[in-house]
Design an enzyme around this catalytic site. Structure first.
Site, PDB file in Angstrom:
ATOM      1  N   LYS A  76      86.515  19.235 -30.634  1.00  0.00           N
ATOM      2  CA  LYS A  76      85.055  19.113 -30.684  1.00  0.00           C
ATOM      3  C   LYS A  76      84.476  19.557 -29.345  1.00  0.00           C
ATOM      4  CE  LYS A  76      81.913  16.269 -29.499  1.00  0.00           C
ATOM      5  NZ  LYS A  76      80.863  17.217 -29.152  1.00  0.00           N
ATOM      6  N   THR A  89      82.843   9.113 -17.364  1.00  0.00           N
ATOM      7  CA  THR A  89      83.585   7.851 -17.368  1.00  0.00           C
ATOM      8  C   THR A  89      82.962   6.889 -18.373  1.00  0.00           C
ATOM      9  OG1 THR A  89      84.283   8.197 -15.094  1.00  0.00           O
ATOM     10  CG2 THR A  89      84.306   5.925 -15.883  1.00  0.00           C
ATOM     11  N   GLU A 118      90.220  12.428 -19.025  1.00  0.00           N
ATOM     12  CA  GLU A 118      89.904  13.157 -17.793  1.00  0.00           C
ATOM     13  C   GLU A 118      88.427  12.922 -17.544  1.00  0.00           C
ATOM     14  OE1 GLU A 118      92.014  14.527 -15.914  1.00  0.00           O
ATOM     15  OE2 GLU A 118      93.688  15.257 -17.103  1.00  0.00           O
ATOM     16  N   CYS A 153      84.400  18.617 -12.128  1.00  0.00           N
ATOM     17  CA  CYS A 153      84.867  17.253 -11.896  1.00  0.00           C
ATOM     18  C   CYS A 153      85.611  17.151 -10.577  1.00  0.00           C
ATOM     19  CB  CYS A 153      85.747  16.808 -13.054  1.00  0.00           C
ATOM     20  SG  CYS A 153      87.015  17.999 -13.437  1.00  0.00           S
TER      21      CYS A 153
HETATM   22  P1  NAD Z   1      79.953  13.451 -21.786  1.00  0.00           P
HETATM   23  O1  NAD Z   1      80.806  12.254 -21.574  1.00  0.00           O
HETATM   24  O2  NAD Z   1      78.506  13.248 -21.963  1.00  0.00           O
HETATM   25  O3  NAD Z   1      80.444  14.283 -23.052  1.00  0.00           O
HETATM   26  C1  NAD Z   1      81.771  14.741 -23.173  1.00  0.00           C
HETATM   27  C2  NAD Z   1      82.076  14.971 -24.638  1.00  0.00           C
HETATM   28  O4  NAD Z   1      82.072  13.710 -25.308  1.00  0.00           O
HETATM   29  C3  NAD Z   1      81.060  15.846 -25.376  1.00  0.00           C
HETATM   30  O5  NAD Z   1      81.733  16.689 -26.263  1.00  0.00           O
HETATM   31  C4  NAD Z   1      80.234  14.815 -26.121  1.00  0.00           C
HETATM   32  O6  NAD Z   1      79.641  15.335 -27.293  1.00  0.00           O
HETATM   33  C5  NAD Z   1      81.293  13.789 -26.477  1.00  0.00           C
HETATM   34  N1  NAD Z   1      80.772  12.462 -26.802  1.00  0.00           N
HETATM   35  C6  NAD Z   1      79.570  11.925 -26.492  1.00  0.00           C
HETATM   36  N2  NAD Z   1      79.464  10.690 -26.995  1.00  0.00           N
HETATM   37  C7  NAD Z   1      80.618  10.420 -27.637  1.00  0.00           C
HETATM   38  C8  NAD Z   1      81.117   9.296 -28.345  1.00  0.00           C
HETATM   39  N3  NAD Z   1      80.402   8.195 -28.499  1.00  0.00           N
HETATM   40  N4  NAD Z   1      82.372   9.359 -28.853  1.00  0.00           N
HETATM   41  C9  NAD Z   1      83.138  10.459 -28.685  1.00  0.00           C
HETATM   42  N5  NAD Z   1      82.697  11.565 -28.046  1.00  0.00           N
HETATM   43  C10 NAD Z   1      81.457  11.546 -27.512  1.00  0.00           C
HETATM   44  O7  NAD Z   1      80.264  14.398 -20.535  1.00  0.00           O
HETATM   45  P2  NAD Z   1      79.603  15.815 -20.180  1.00  0.00           P
HETATM   46  O8  NAD Z   1      78.242  15.535 -19.658  1.00  0.00           O
HETATM   47  O9  NAD Z   1      79.764  16.757 -21.310  1.00  0.00           O
HETATM   48  O10 NAD Z   1      80.567  16.333 -19.023  1.00  0.00           O
HETATM   49  C11 NAD Z   1      80.415  15.973 -17.715  1.00  0.00           C
HETATM   50  C12 NAD Z   1      81.415  14.914 -17.301  1.00  0.00           C
HETATM   51  O11 NAD Z   1      82.739  15.361 -17.594  1.00  0.00           O
HETATM   52  C13 NAD Z   1      81.418  14.641 -15.823  1.00  0.00           C
HETATM   53  O12 NAD Z   1      81.475  13.258 -15.581  1.00  0.00           O
HETATM   54  C14 NAD Z   1      82.688  15.297 -15.329  1.00  0.00           C
HETATM   55  O13 NAD Z   1      83.208  14.778 -14.138  1.00  0.00           O
HETATM   56  C15 NAD Z   1      83.592  15.123 -16.467  1.00  0.00           C
HETATM   57  N6  NAD Z   1      84.687  16.087 -16.426  1.00  0.00           N
HETATM   58  C16 NAD Z   1      85.948  15.660 -16.080  1.00  0.00           C
HETATM   59  C17 NAD Z   1      87.005  16.548 -15.996  1.00  0.00           C
HETATM   60  C18 NAD Z   1      88.385  16.106 -15.638  1.00  0.00           C
HETATM   61  O14 NAD Z   1      89.322  16.847 -15.900  1.00  0.00           O
HETATM   62  N7  NAD Z   1      88.580  14.933 -15.051  1.00  0.00           N
HETATM   63  C19 NAD Z   1      86.791  17.894 -16.270  1.00  0.00           C
HETATM   64  C20 NAD Z   1      85.501  18.301 -16.597  1.00  0.00           C
HETATM   65  C21 NAD Z   1      84.469  17.379 -16.687  1.00  0.00           C
END
Ligand code: NAD
Length: 458
Positions: free
Chosen positions: A154, A209, A229, A263
């Protein structure tokens, strides 16, 4: 059918309208993936390896197309987008070696032969964020497929296009139908269904997170495996005994890469107090020299932020009275542009403690090695970081003391497909990439085979 509009963040133009999957669509994909997985797992290891190599070759043949699509959808500079598409190919090639190397163990026991098998989990659900759509999807699907699983991906709502194209390329390359399925949709619908569906055996979640915590709680109800992650607030620690010119010249690229939507961004620069003023003098031209502009231009180093919503979130960290030391440039006109920005806040400031996920960096002075380590670890996160020193003992001492999963000394490197990647503390759980990644998509099965003694046999 619900749809969502995909916008080019550099121009604000509508790129495409994408149909969103509903819960019934997820359930259907899970059922089809289950049956595809059973056949896939029964193939000879060399056949699975060959299919992954063909997939890698198809990606290789479409690097330019995938890169152009990422430039349009995510605003990544073309040079970076090309690297990302090439990285997907490399990840597939690397894990194409895994099906023939997933050997179990033979353990010496009394009374027989004991062997272990690495059995696939079944159907794996991968939920990706919008900042690196292609690479993060590949970190999950390549080792999961190699280990004999089917995969549902997804992508994030804002950036589904390259992931959808990768799904098509998998089919064009000859991967069995329904084995790798891309399901664009809302997190609360598709993501949540991955978590609650009993036949999705593992979730690989990359994102915030906050949502990751929720995914883990939901997965617990099914004793479902998770790899998480999550966010970061990494430190770039600059000691007085380092090559200060290099440390300052490279610091902008350690945090402003992908407009800070990384990240691993080193969004806190910690500088030893006796070289702080000199470091800031050197940092200013480096920051002002970052080429921000049209992501299609070959020499562009930083593009726009991904969306208007995200722009507003980043801007909230730089109010009118923010302690701005200096800023780089950004284009005017349409697009979600934000200039590279250097802040000199107090230690407890929100810009020091929270993940901004934009081109904003906080610079803080420290007194000695203990103070530097204490400050670096004074965060809920623990993903990445850099240590600048020419003292080998100090480099090793500080590398061991900083609570983070991916550190680099005298560089800002974080990700290589053949080394493990992941976070300490609130930055995540489990590791991706590296030689062991396929194992995290398997269950270890132990089989004991009784061997009769000669006396028993007669
Ligand atoms: P997000 O948590 O808002 O969304 C991530 C994904 O989760 C999206 O596909 C979203 O549609 C989905 N999602 C949202 N609500 C959900 C739910 N209730 N159940 C299941 N899935 C759900 O994050 P974002 O804004 O897309 O990305 C930014 C964040 O990602 C930052 O905090 C960044 O640090 C982190 N990130 C971490 C890594 C790593 O490897 N550690 C890599 C890239 C990004």
């Amino acid at each position: 059918m619900t749809t969502c509009e995909v916008i080019n963040p550099a121009t604000e133009e509508l790129l495409r309208t994408v149909e969103l999957t509903d819960t019934a669509g997820v359930d259907d994909a899970v059922a089809r993936a289950q049956s595809a997985q059973r056949k896939w797992a029964r193939l000879a290891p060399a056949e699975r390896a060959g299919a992954l190599r063909d997939f890698a070759a198809a990606v290789d043949a479409h690097v330019e197309e995938l890169a152009a699509l990422e430039v349009a959808n995510s605003g990544h500079p073309i040079g970076s987008a090309r690297w990302e598409a090439g990285h997907v190919r490399d990840v597939l090639q690397f894990y194409a070696g895994a099906p023939e190397r997933l050997s179990g163990k033979q353990i010496p026991v009394a009374g027989g032969l004991d062997v272990t098998f690495n059995e696939p989990l079944g159907v794996v659900g991968i939920i990706t964020p919008w900042n690196f759509p292609m690479t993060i999807a590949a970190w999950g699907f390549a080792p999961a497929l190699a280990a004999g699983n089917a995969v549902l991906v997804k992508p994030a709502e804002w950036t589904p296009l390259t992931t959808l194209r990768l799904g098509e390329l998998a089919l064009e390359a000859g991967l069995p139908a329904d084995l790798l399925c891309v399901l664009p949709g809302a997190g609360e619908v598709v993501g949540e269904r991955f978590v609650t569906h009993p036949d999705v055996r593992k979730i690989v979640f990359t994102g915030s997170t906050e949502v990751g915590t929720r995914v883990m709680a939901g997965a617990a109800a099914h004793v479902k495996r998770v790899t998480l992650e999550l966010g970061g607030k990494s430190a770039n620690i600059v000691f007085d005994d380092c090559d200060l010119e290099r440390a300052a010249a490279t610091a902008p690229y350690g945090v402003f890469d992908n407009a800070g939507q990384d990240c691993c961004a080193r969004s806190r620069i910690l500088v030893q107090r006796n070289v702080y003023d000199r470091f800031m003098e050197l940092l200013e031209p480096a920051v002002k020299g970052v080429a921000v502009g049209d992501p299609n231009a070959e020499d562009t180093e930083m593009g726009p932020l991904v969306s208007k919503t995200h722009w507003s979130s980043v801007a909230s960290y730089v109010p009118d009275d923010a302690p701005v030391a200096f800023r780089g440039s950004a284009p005017q006109g349409p697009g979600f542009w934000f200039p590279p920005t250097v802040l000199t806040p107090q230690r407890g400031d929100r810009s020091v403690t929270e993940e901004i996920f934009g081109p904003v960096v906080a610079v803080l002075p420290f007194d000695d090695e203990a103070d530097a380590v204490g400050l670096a670890n004074d965060t809920a996160y623990g993903l990445s970081g850099s240590i600048w020193t020419d003292n080998l003992s100090r480099a090793l001492r500080v590398s061991r003391a900083v609570e983070a999963g991916n550190l680099s000394v005298n560089s800002h490197s974080s990700v290589r497909y053949n080394t493990p990647f992941g976070g300490f503390k609130a930055s995540g759980l489990g590791r991706e990439l590296g030689p062991d990644a396929p194992l995290s998509f398997t269950e270890t099965k132990n089989v004991f085979i009784a061997v009769q003694t000669e006396q028993e046999a007669h």
